[in-house]
Write a protein that holds these residues in place. Structure first.
Motif, mmCIF file in Angstrom:
data_model
loop_
_atom_site.group_PDB
_atom_site.id
_atom_site.type_symbol
_atom_site.label_atom_id
_atom_site.label_comp_id
_atom_site.label_asym_id
_atom_site.label_seq_id
_atom_site.Cartn_x
_atom_site.Cartn_y
_atom_site.Cartn_z
ATOM 1 N N GLU A 38 44.418 26.976 49.293
ATOM 2 C CA GLU A 38 43.047 27.446 49.419
ATOM 3 C C GLU A 38 42.976 28.956 49.183
ATOM 4 O OE1 GLU A 38 39.622 27.725 52.899
ATOM 5 O OE2 GLU A 38 41.503 26.649 53.236
ATOM 6 N N GLY A 39 42.009 29.389 48.367
ATOM 7 C CA GLY A 39 41.823 30.798 48.084
ATOM 8 C C GLY A 39 42.720 31.338 46.998
ATOM 9 N N VAL A 40 43.527 30.490 46.368
ATOM 10 C CA VAL A 40 44.436 30.926 45.314
ATOM 11 C C VAL A 40 44.106 30.171 44.030
ATOM 12 C CG1 VAL A 40 46.830 31.143 44.573
ATOM 13 C CG2 VAL A 40 46.243 31.425 46.997
ATOM 14 N N GLN A 41 43.791 30.911 42.979
ATOM 15 C CA GLN A 41 43.478 30.327 41.679
ATOM 16 C C GLN A 41 44.633 30.628 40.722
ATOM 17 O OE1 GLN A 41 39.979 31.952 39.844
ATOM 18 N NE2 GLN A 41 39.668 30.201 38.504
ATOM 19 N N ALA A 42 45.225 29.598 40.151
ATOM 20 C CA ALA A 42 46.405 29.760 39.303
ATOM 21 C C ALA A 42 46.042 29.641 37.832
ATOM 22 C CB ALA A 42 47.465 28.719 39.660
ATOM 23 N N PHE A 43 46.537 30.588 37.028
ATOM 24 C CA PHE A 43 46.300 30.600 35.592
ATOM 25 C C PHE A 43 47.630 30.373 34.880
ATOM 26 C CE2 PHE A 43 42.902 32.925 37.544
ATOM 27 C CZ PHE A 43 41.766 32.600 36.797
ATOM 28 N N GLU A 44 47.699 29.261 34.163
ATOM 29 C CA GLU A 44 48.915 28.904 33.444
ATOM 30 C C GLU A 44 49.001 29.693 32.133
ATOM 31 O OE1 GLU A 44 51.003 27.034 34.915
ATOM 32 O OE2 GLU A 44 49.734 26.287 36.537
ATOM 33 N N PRO A 45 50.196 29.773 31.523
ATOM 34 C CA PRO A 45 50.332 30.499 30.247
ATOM 35 C C PRO A 45 49.353 30.039 29.176
ATOM 36 C CG PRO A 45 52.495 30.022 31.168
ATOM 37 C CD PRO A 45 51.496 29.327 32.047
ATOM 38 N N ASP A 99 52.901 50.150 34.620
ATOM 39 C CA ASP A 99 54.208 50.353 33.994
ATOM 40 C C ASP A 99 55.170 49.231 34.385
ATOM 41 O OD1 ASP A 99 53.344 52.631 32.743
ATOM 42 O OD2 ASP A 99 54.188 54.003 34.237
ATOM 43 N N GLU A 100 55.142 48.828 35.651
ATOM 44 C CA GLU A 100 56.017 47.745 36.105
ATOM 45 C C GLU A 100 55.712 46.454 35.352
ATOM 46 O OE1 GLU A 100 58.427 47.519 38.381
ATOM 47 O OE2 GLU A 100 58.401 49.519 39.260
ATOM 48 N N LEU A 101 54.435 46.111 35.229
ATOM 49 C CA LEU A 101 54.047 44.879 34.543
ATOM 50 C C LEU A 101 54.359 44.957 33.060
ATOM 51 C CD1 LEU A 101 50.606 44.291 36.287
ATOM 52 C CD2 LEU A 101 52.722 43.028 36.697
ATOM 53 N N GLY A 102 54.262 46.150 32.487
ATOM 54 C CA GLY A 102 54.535 46.314 31.069
ATOM 55 C C GLY A 102 55.987 46.110 30.703
ATOM 56 N N ARG A 103 56.872 46.009 31.699
ATOM 57 C CA ARG A 103 58.298 45.797 31.434
ATOM 58 C C ARG A 103 58.710 44.346 31.660
ATOM 59 N NH1 ARG A 103 58.699 50.533 35.121
ATOM 60 N NH2 ARG A 103 58.346 52.359 33.825
ATOM 61 N N ILE A 104 57.754 43.482 31.975
ATOM 62 C CA ILE A 104 58.046 42.066 32.194
ATOM 63 C C ILE A 104 57.535 41.272 31.004
ATOM 64 C CG2 ILE A 104 57.626 40.073 33.669
ATOM 65 C CD1 ILE A 104 57.226 41.995 35.986
ATOM 66 N N SER A 105 58.401 40.501 30.369
ATOM 67 C CA SER A 105 58.006 39.698 29.212
ATOM 68 C C SER A 105 57.053 38.583 29.631
ATOM 69 C CB SER A 105 59.239 39.092 28.552
ATOM 70 O OG SER A 105 58.861 38.179 27.534
ATOM 71 N N ALA A 106 56.024 38.363 28.821
ATOM 72 C CA ALA A 106 55.101 37.257 29.084
ATOM 73 C C ALA A 106 55.832 35.918 29.055
ATOM 74 C CB ALA A 106 53.970 37.273 28.064
ATOM 75 N N ARG A 107 56.923 35.826 28.310
ATOM 76 C CA ARG A 107 57.695 34.593 28.237
ATOM 77 C C ARG A 107 58.379 34.260 29.560
ATOM 78 N NH1 ARG A 107 60.603 34.450 22.270
ATOM 79 N NH2 ARG A 107 58.736 34.915 21.027
#
Length: 714
Positions: A38-45, A99-107
Motif C-alpha cells: 500500500e502506498g507504493v507504485q512500481a514502474f517496470e523497465p 550524480d549517484e543515479l547517473g552512475r547506475i546503468s538502466a540495465r
C-alpha cells in the motif's frame, strides 16, 4: 502583486488541463505491480522503454509528478536527506543524488518505486511527500555492466568544450562495486556592457567587459557494497577530484563621447584544487523490527586562488593589485541510528551524531604600479581559521494512525561550539532544539494532503567568516566573526493528485517565521585607528558583510503538474509545468525600513515538453524557463539582478543509429538571454543621511550553445 496574479492564472490553467488529462486517463491501468504494498507504485523497465534510458537518472526523471530533491542545506547530516533511495537505503555519500543515479546503468535496474508518504512507518520517508526507490537487479553470479557518455559543446564564440566519462559496475549476489571516471574541459564566455550615470541620469562612462572561464576536471568515484550476512550490509564510497579553474577578464573604459580612457584586466587562477571524499555505512538488523546503522562522512578540499588586477584608467588610484590565498576546508561526521518498531503502528528512530567542520584561509593583498614594486596592504580578517564541533541527538516517531492518516513527530537537539582564530579570535557556544511534525492524509486513491511544521536551523557558510575579494565586480564581503545560524519556524501545506499512469498535479503553500535572518550588514572596521576613535565614524570605515538582521518572514506557493497530451492529439506527449512565487519582509538594519530579504527570488516558472515516437526511435522537445529579479541590499548600494525574459532550450534524440546508443542534440539559450544588473549607489553609503549618488547598469550575455551527446551501455 502582478507576479502573484501570474501564479494564480497559471494555477487555474494547470487545474483546467489536469482535469482534461484526468478524464482521459481515468480508465487506464496504472503501472503498478500486483505485489506492490500500500502506498507504493512500481514502474517496470517497460514503462521507461519509450524514453531509451541509459542510466537510473534517466528513469527517475520520467517518474510522473516527481522531481529530485537533493535535500535542504541544514545543520546535521540526518536533516539533509534527499528524496531518492537505492535498494531502500539512503546513500551515505554527500555527493548529489543526480550524480549517484547517473552512475547506475538502466540495465541494472529491476524497477523504480514511487513511495507515497502514506507508506511511512514501513519506509524512511523522512518528511517528504514521496520518495523514489531504485531497486537493482540481483545476480547469482558475477555480472558486469558499463555506461559511457561523450559530450561536445560548441559555444557561440567558436569555442569547443568536451566531457567524456564512463562507469564500470561489478555485481554478485552479495557484493557490488562501481568505478566511474570522467574528464571535463569546458569554458564559458560572458560579455558585459556597463553604463555608469550620475544621480541626474547623465551617463558618465561606459565599459565593455568579457570574462573567459576554463574548467578542467578529472573525476574518479568509487562505491562498493557488501552483504556478508543476511543481517549485515556494508557500503563504502570515495571521490577524488583534481581540478583546474581560470577566469581571465578584460574591460575597456570609454567616456560618453566614445573616447577610450583606460583598460582593466584580471588574470584569475585557482591552483592545486583537490577534493577528496571518503565515507560509508554499516547496518545490522537484529530482527525485522530492530536495526542499527553507523554512518561516516569525510570531505576535504584544498585550493589556492591567485589573481592580478591591472587597471590603467585615467584617475585610477593604483596600477595593479595582487591577491593570493591558501585555503583548505573539511567536514567529518559520525552518525549512529537505531530503528525499532515496538508495535505495528509505530516506527521509532533514535540518532546520535557528532561532527567537526573547519575552514582555513590565509590571504594577502598587494598594491603597486604596473610592473611593481608591490606593497602589502592590510585586509581585515584575511588570515583565519573557523572550526565547529557539534553533537546532535534526535528521536523520531512515525505513527500510522490508519491507512489514511500518518503522523511523523521528531525532535533534534544540538549542542555546538564555533571558534575562530587568527585575525579574529573568539569562541561561542550554541544550543538548538529542532522539533518537527508532519501529517499525511490520503482521502482517496488519487489524492494526498500533507501538513508540516518544523523548526529549521540553517547551515553556516564558513566563507562568510573571512574576507572575500572580487576586484573587477567590486562585490567584496568583509569577514564577520559574529555570524549566527538563521532559525525559522516553517509551516507548509500541500495537496497532490495522481492523474492516471503518467500525470499528477500538486499545489503547495508555505510560511516561514525567521529569527536572526541572514542578510547583508554594514560592518564597522577596527583598522585604521580613526575607525575606532572618530565620531561620527567616517564612511570609509564601513564595509559590507554577511550578518544577521533580526526577525523576518517569507511566504509563497508553488504549482507543479505533469500532464499527458494524448487527449489533445499529441501521442506520447508530456507537458510539465512548474510555477512558483514568494515574497519576504525584514527590517533594513541601515535605514530601519521594511524590505525584501536579499537574494530572495520573487518568482520562477518553467514549462517542459517532450514527445516520444517509439516506432521511429525518436524523441523531441524543449523547455522554457523564466524567473524574477533578485535583490541585494549592500551597505553602499542596492543591486537588483534580473535574469532576463527567459531561456529557451530545444532537443532531438534518437536510438536508431550506432547500435542503439542514445544520440542527443541540444540547442541551449537559443535567444541569447540577456541578464541585467542594476546598481544604485549612495554617498557616503545607505546609512542616513546618505544620499543616492549614481547608477551602474550591467547587461550580460553568454551566447547560445549547441551540445552533441552520445551515450550508451553494454
Amino acid at each position: 502583486m502582478r507576479n502573484w496574479k501570474k501564479m494564480a492564472v497559471s494555477a487555474v490553467s494547470v487545474l483546467a488541463l489536469s482535469e482534461a488529462a484526468f478524464a482521459q486517463q481515468a480508465q487506464q491501468v496504472p503501472a503498478t505491480t500486483a505485489s506492490s504494498p500500500e502506498g507504493v507504485q512500481a514502474f517496470e523497465p517497460a514503462f521507461f522503454a519509450r524514453f531509451a534510458p541509459v542510466t537510473a537518472l534517466d528513469m527517475v526523471r520520467q517518474l510522473p509528478g516527481f522531481r529530485i530533491d537533493e535535500g535542504e542545506d541544514l545543520r546535521g547530516f540526518g536533516a539533509t536527506a534527499g528524496n531518492v533511495l537505492i535498494d531502500g537505503r539512503r546513500t551515505s555519500s554527500k555527493d548529489s543524488l543526480s550524480d549517484e543515479l547517473g552512475r547506475i546503468s538502466a540495465r541494472d535496474v529491476l524497477r523504480v518505486e514511487l513511495i507515497r508518504a502514506s507508506a511511512a512507518g514501513d519506509i524512511d520517508v523522512r518528511g517528504h511527500t514521496e520518495l523514489a526507490n531504485v531497486v537493482l537487479k540481483t545476480a547469482s553470479e558475477l555480472k558486469v555492466s558499463t555506461t559511457w557518455a561523450a559530450t561536445t559543446r560548441w559555444y557561440e564564440q567558436g569555442r569547443v568544450g568536451v566531457q567524456i566519462g564512463g562507469t564500470r559496475a561489478w555485481k554478485t549476489d552479495n557484493f557490488g562495486f562501481r568505478l566511474a571516471v570522467q574528464g571535463t574541459n569546458l569554458g564559458e564566455r560572458e560579455e558585459v556592457d556597463v553604463v555608469s550615470a550620475n544621480a541626474l541620469g547623465v551617463t558618465t562612462s561606459t565599459q565593455s567587459e568579457h570574462y573567459q572561464q576554463q574548467v578542467g576536471e578529472l573525476l574518479i568515484v568509487g562505491a562498493g557494497n557488501w552483504t556478508p550476512t543476511a543481517r549485515d550490509t556494508i557500503n563504502a564510497n570515495f571521490r577524488i577530484l583534481p581540478r583546474l579553474f581560470s577566469n581571465n577578464a578584460a574591460a575597456a573604459v570609454h567616456l560618453p563621447s566614445g573616447t577610450k580612457v583606460g583598460d582593466i584586466s584580471l588574470d584569475y587562477e585557482e591552483k592545486d584544487i583537490w577534493y577528496v571524499d571518503a565515507g560509508g555505512d554499516w547496518e545490522h538488523k537484529f530482527s525485522p523490527e530492530n536495526a542499527v546503522k553507523l554512518i561516516a562522512v569525510n570531505r576535504t578540499v584544498n585550493w589556492r586562488p591567485q589573481q592580478l588586477l591591472t587597471q590603467a584608467v585615467l584617475g585610477s588610484p593604483f596600477g595593479q593589485a595582487r591577491d593570493t590565498s591558501d585555503n583548505n576546508a573539511g567536514e567529518h561526521v559520525l552518525r549512529g541510528v537505531w530503528t525499532t518498531k515496538p508495535v505495528q503502528e509505530h516506527t521509532l528512530e533514535f540518532g546520535l551524531e557528532g561532527a567537526y567542520n573547519y575552514r582555513e584561509v590565509d590571504r594577502q593583498r598587494q598594491l603597486g604600479p604596473i610592473g611593481g614594486p608591490f606593497t602589502v596592504v592590510a585586509v581585515p580578517i584575511a588570515s583565519t581559521k573557523v572550526e565547529e564541533e557539534r553533537v546532535e541527538a534526535s528521536v523520531t516517531d512515525v505513527w500510522r494512525v490508519s491507512p489514511q492518516l500518518t503522523l511523523e513527530g521528531a525532535i533534534n537537539y544540538e549542542v555546538s561550539t564555533i571558534s575562530q582564530t587568527g585575525d579574529a579570535n573568539q569562541e561561542r557556544d550554541f544550543t538548538y532544539a529542532k522539533p518537527r511534525v508532519v501529517a499525511t492524509w490520503v482521502p482517496g486513491k488519487e489524492d494526498q494532503v500533507r501538513l508540516s511544521l518544523a523548526r529549521d536551523v540553517s547551515q553556516l557558510d564558513f566563507a562568510d567568516f573571512a574576507t572575500g575579494l572580487d576586484s573587477i565586480s567590486t562585490t567584496a564581503n568583509i569577514g564577520n566573526p559574529d555570524l549566527e545560524p538563521e532559525r525559522a519556524w516553517k509551516a507548509s501545506a500541500q495537496w497532490k493528485r495522481q492523474i492516471g499512469e503518467r500525470g499528477s498535479i500538486s499545489i503547495t503553500g508555505f510560511y516561514d517565521d525567521i529569527q536572526d535572518t541572514q542578510d547583508f550588514i554594514a560592518a564597522r572596521l577596527t583598522t585604521p585607528a580613526a575607525c575606532v576613535t572618530t565620531v561620527p565614524t567616517p564612511a570609509a570605515c564601513y564595509r559590507t558583510a554577511v550578518g544577521n538582521v533580526g526577525d523576518g518572514t517569507r511566504w509563497g506557493g508553488r504549482v507543479e503538474a505533469t500532464l499527458p497530451l494524448d487527449a489533445v492529439g499529441i501521442a506520447n506527449g508530456i507537458l510539465k509545468l512548474n510555477v512558483g512565487a514568494q515574497d519576504s519582509e525584514v527590517v533594513d538594519p541601515l535605514t530601519g525600513e521594511k524590505r525584501r530579504i536579499s537574494k530572495q527570488q520573487e518568482y520562477d516558472w518553467s514549462i517542459d515538453f517532450r514527445q516520444d515516437v517509439p516506432s521511429m526511435k525518436f524523441a523531441w522537445g524543449g523547455d522554457y524557463a523564466s524567473s524574477g529579479a533578485i535583490p541585494e541590499y549592500r551597505h553602499e548600494r542596492i543591486e537588483i539582478a534580473d535574469p532576463g525574459e527567459g531561456d529557451l532550450d530545444l532537443f532531438v534524440e534518437t536510438t536508431a543509429f550506432l547500435g542503439g546508443a542514445l544520440v542527443r542534440v541540444t540547442a541551449e539559450n537559443i535567444f541569447n538571454q540577456e541578464r541585467e544588473v542594476d546598481r544604485r549607489f549612495f554617498t557616503p553609503n545607505r546609512i542616513p543621511p546618505g544620499a543616492f549618488s549614481s547608477t551602474e547598469d550591467r547587461d550580460s550575455t553568454n551566447g547560445a550553445t549547441v551540445t552533441l551527446t552520445v551515450a550508451g551501455a553494454f
